[in-house]
Design a protein around this motif. Sequence first.
Motif, short mmCIF file in Angstrom:
data_model
loop_
_atom_site.label_atom_id
_atom_site.label_comp_id
_atom_site.label_asym_id
_atom_site.label_seq_id
_atom_site.Cartn_x
_atom_site.Cartn_y
_atom_site.Cartn_z
N SER A 73 -4.20 7.73 5.17
CA SER A 73 -4.57 7.18 3.88
C SER A 73 -3.49 7.41 2.84
CB SER A 73 -5.87 7.81 3.38
OG SER A 73 -5.67 9.18 3.16
N TRP A 91 -7.78 -3.02 5.48
CA TRP A 91 -7.05 -1.76 5.59
C TRP A 91 -7.90 -0.69 6.26
CZ3 TRP A 91 -2.10 -0.28 4.77
CH2 TRP A 91 -1.86 1.08 4.80
N ASN A 92 -9.13 -0.57 5.80
CA ASN A 92 -9.97 0.51 6.28
C ASN A 92 -10.37 0.34 7.74
OD1 ASN A 92 -9.97 2.04 3.95
ND2 ASN A 92 -11.70 0.95 3.08
N ASN A 106 -4.22 3.01 -2.94
CA ASN A 106 -5.47 2.26 -2.82
C ASN A 106 -5.77 1.38 -4.04
OD1 ASN A 106 -5.70 3.63 -0.47
ND2 ASN A 106 -7.47 4.82 -1.04
N TRP A 141 -6.33 -1.67 -4.74
CA TRP A 141 -6.54 -2.91 -3.98
C TRP A 141 -6.41 -4.14 -4.85
CZ3 TRP A 141 -5.80 -1.23 0.52
CH2 TRP A 141 -6.33 -0.02 0.94
N LYS A 154 -9.13 -4.41 1.22
CA LYS A 154 -9.64 -3.05 1.40
C LYS A 154 -10.32 -2.91 2.76
CE LYS A 154 -13.16 -2.15 -1.14
NZ LYS A 154 -13.90 -1.93 -2.41
N HIS A 189 0.83 -1.20 0.00
CA HIS A 189 0.00 0.00 0.00
C HIS A 189 0.86 1.25 0.00
CE1 HIS A 189 -2.67 3.15 1.58
NE2 HIS A 189 -3.61 2.50 0.94
N LYS A 216 -5.77 0.94 9.24
CA LYS A 216 -5.92 2.39 9.32
C LYS A 216 -6.05 2.84 10.77
CE LYS A 216 -8.03 5.50 5.99
NZ LYS A 216 -9.15 5.64 5.05
#
Length: 288
Positions: A142, A116-117, A95, A97, A113, A90, A121
């Motif tokens: 981000s 990560w989110n 992003n 993905w 995704k 990343h 994160k």
Amino acid sequence: MRKPGDQMVKEKLNNSKAKLRKGLWSPEEDEKLMNYMLTNGQGCWSDIARNAGLQRCGKSCRLRWINYLRPDLKRGAFSPQEEELIIHLHSILGNRWSQIAARIPGRTDNEIKNFWNSTVKKRLKNSNNNSTSSQNNSDSVSEPTGAVMQGLMPMHEYDVTTMYMDSSSSSSSSMEAMVMKSQFNPFPPMVNNFDLINGTVVGSFDFSTCLEQVDMSNRGFEQEYGVMEPYVMGLENDLSVPALEGKGTEPNSAVYDYIFDTEANINGQLNNSGSAFDGRDIYSITFC
DNA sequence: AAAGACTGCAACCGCAACCTT
DNA sequence: GAAGGTTGCGGTTGCAGTCTT
């Protein structure tokens, strides 16, 4: 232009009459789709939806198959190694993905995704909060910046940018710019084995194996350097990483070629900038 | 124990690129 | 070349389960 009488148009009209289901998939629907895919293989998704007897649009079927039903999917939590790899990728790819997922067998872009989110994160945010507020070069989590790497994992003492970059370099390479800006090493040594395919170590940063595959073994690398320090993954100069072929269709034979470009990209740039590179080469590594 | 907040995941949406007619 | 269809992608949302108060 299709004629109004086309079969496809007729089918489209028929489909629009039938109410298509949305929302969560039932076990029966899963079974229908799974059976159909296993017996007929992949084709036109709208056909699949229809022929499998599903009241779903092709798009929904495709998503369900890719993200949930595909037999080569790896279930369960991400391993620390996978997590580390995701963060590395990343930091390079942002992003994108699908491109990240293409390099982590058994994981989907959606899964990565979501991971990560939620997890990463959040963790990075916490780490950033814990770290000193005096780091005025920290960006949003981000962004693929040094904050990312500093937040989650220790910075390595051999920071490639500060050690090897000539600050007067005029290169406009996005990679270089990113590295220059963020002051982090995108690819610190990957120790530990990856549990990438079928729960076994297929490819790892075991360079004695990898070097053979790129015919580097005769260079006496290991004897000379011991543990390899892959500074930069050669993701092409523009950072657009071609998707890895073979993914999905032949997961066990797919070649995951992380290119540590030999004396090419960064090495050349660094040398061109006038900085000594300390004789460390960047190697091509092939996972297979 | 209950209610609200939080979390993680599955799925949808909109868009763009590519393909077909 | 235009129009419509398909596929793939990333962002976003909805919801069920879990946690907190």
